[in-house]
Design a protein around this motif. Sequence first.
Motif, mmCIF file in Angstrom:
data_model
loop_
_atom_site.group_PDB
_atom_site.id
_atom_site.type_symbol
_atom_site.label_atom_id
_atom_site.label_comp_id
_atom_site.label_asym_id
_atom_site.label_seq_id
_atom_site.Cartn_x
_atom_site.Cartn_y
_atom_site.Cartn_z
ATOM 1 N N PRO A 138 0.161 -5.879 11.110
ATOM 2 C CA PRO A 138 -0.299 -4.447 10.288
ATOM 3 C C PRO A 138 1.293 -3.761 9.865
ATOM 4 C CG PRO A 138 -1.306 -4.305 12.866
ATOM 5 C CD PRO A 138 -0.253 -6.318 12.635
ATOM 6 N N GLY A 139 0.856 -3.884 8.940
ATOM 7 C CA GLY A 139 2.340 -2.726 7.942
ATOM 8 C C GLY A 139 2.783 -3.617 7.413
ATOM 9 N N LEU A 140 3.044 -5.147 6.798
ATOM 10 C CA LEU A 140 3.577 -6.066 6.230
ATOM 11 C C LEU A 140 2.638 -6.684 5.055
ATOM 12 C CD1 LEU A 140 5.827 -8.146 6.158
ATOM 13 C CD2 LEU A 140 4.885 -9.467 7.445
ATOM 14 N N HIS A 141 2.960 -6.794 4.280
ATOM 15 C CA HIS A 141 2.586 -6.323 3.316
ATOM 16 C C HIS A 141 2.728 -7.629 2.169
ATOM 17 C CE1 HIS A 141 0.948 -2.028 2.699
ATOM 18 N NE2 HIS A 141 2.206 -2.193 3.152
ATOM 19 N N PHE A 179 -2.655 -6.049 1.851
ATOM 20 C CA PHE A 179 -1.790 -4.446 1.690
ATOM 21 C C PHE A 179 -1.988 -3.422 2.142
ATOM 22 C CE2 PHE A 179 -3.817 -6.603 -2.507
ATOM 23 C CZ PHE A 179 -2.575 -7.800 -2.446
ATOM 24 N N TYR A 180 -2.571 -2.934 3.271
ATOM 25 C CA TYR A 180 -3.080 -2.001 3.994
ATOM 26 C C TYR A 180 -2.831 -0.845 3.407
ATOM 27 C CZ TYR A 180 -2.618 -5.527 7.891
ATOM 28 O OH TYR A 180 -3.331 -7.070 8.387
ATOM 29 N N ASN A 207 -7.603 -5.729 0.316
ATOM 30 C CA ASN A 207 -7.682 -7.580 -0.208
ATOM 31 C C ASN A 207 -7.181 -7.509 -1.196
ATOM 32 O OD1 ASN A 207 -9.173 -7.301 2.867
ATOM 33 N ND2 ASN A 207 -7.329 -8.192 3.115
ATOM 34 N N ARG A 208 -7.774 -6.708 -2.294
ATOM 35 C CA ARG A 208 -7.040 -6.875 -4.089
ATOM 36 C C ARG A 208 -7.194 -5.474 -4.345
ATOM 37 N NH1 ARG A 208 -10.728 -10.845 -6.078
ATOM 38 N NH2 ARG A 208 -11.709 -10.833 -4.381
ATOM 39 N N ILE A 209 -6.150 -5.831 -5.086
ATOM 40 C CA ILE A 209 -5.384 -4.702 -6.177
ATOM 41 C C ILE A 209 -6.261 -5.700 -8.195
ATOM 42 C CG2 ILE A 209 -4.002 -3.514 -7.065
ATOM 43 C CD1 ILE A 209 -2.165 -3.703 -5.111
#
Length: 350
Positions: A138-141, A179-180, A207-209
């Motif tokens: 968690p926290g790692l993009h 991306f969280y 998970n998607r942008i």
Amino acid sequence: MFRAILSAKTGYLALFICVLFFLSGCIPAGSANTDFFLPSVPKQILPKNTSPVTSVKVNLPRAEQNQKTQIEAVEATQPKIAPTSLPTASPIPSQGTTNRDSSQPIVVISSSPPSVAPAAGGNGVFPSPIPQATLPPPGLHIITGVFIQGQNIMGASAPAALHANYLGKVIQLSIQGYFYLGAAQPEDVDVYLDNDIETNTLSVSNNRIEASFNTANIPDLYLVGSSHTLTLDLPGQTLKVEIRVGAPDVTVPLAPQIQQIEVVRDEFDEVEYLQIKGTNLMYNPNFAQVKVNQEVVSIIQAGLEENEQEQEEFIMLIDPPQNSELTKNTKYSFSYTTPFGVAFQEFVAN
């Protein structure tokens, strides 16, 4: 008749003597009173405090014995190897328990249950599926792919590429990864190409942008290859990956043209920077070189901006030269070089 009887008696006597002779050979000394004797197997006498031997020693032929001795000698010299097991993937720590350094690379492991062929006449045995590790700590993009119409353009060896059109072409990007973002909105996320090519962020999720932009008036995307970048500016972290650009849809002349050079000064009349307006100027500072009075200067930023008439024009800001004070009303030389050509200009410092 007497003679016949005598002969019979003589025969019986001879038979009786033969029987006595036979029995006398089987009767041991001191056992004359024994009527019959049957020989018995003698009992085995063992030493005290011993048990019967249960193993049997087999005497091998000499050739086989020598071969066995050689094999035992070779085996005695071999190192003892402990039995090994198949490697297993360690599960990624769950939220709240991880102490992994976020600077280390994350390996995503995808495992499926192996199939075991059933024995003849039996049923196959299938082990339980191995849990699939799909999320980094968690926290790692991280970005796992950049897609255009389902084709990945991320990386130097990407199977697809971005194809621009200087006259105008809308491209939609789908950036996939982890991306969280939580409750982040599209306005909280920015996507850039080559540092300064802005896009319009359409939607965001963990998970998607999705983002889109128009390739009109962008000469950078006419440089074919993988020296282009995509920058994802997230809340608290910025990610950058390499993307592949292919041949453009149309061919147009892209030699740079300089329209205006202005010296911008502060309240103390000191030079802060130079502002250049023109066409076919590069967004990425690494794709161009600027000289003032033959001295190479740094590009601060470049891109489209709206003027007072609400029209977009390309503006580039550069540092002042260190060896020239840019005295007012003094003429200086200016050159701007890109892969598509060189523009020369003279200006008078204001």
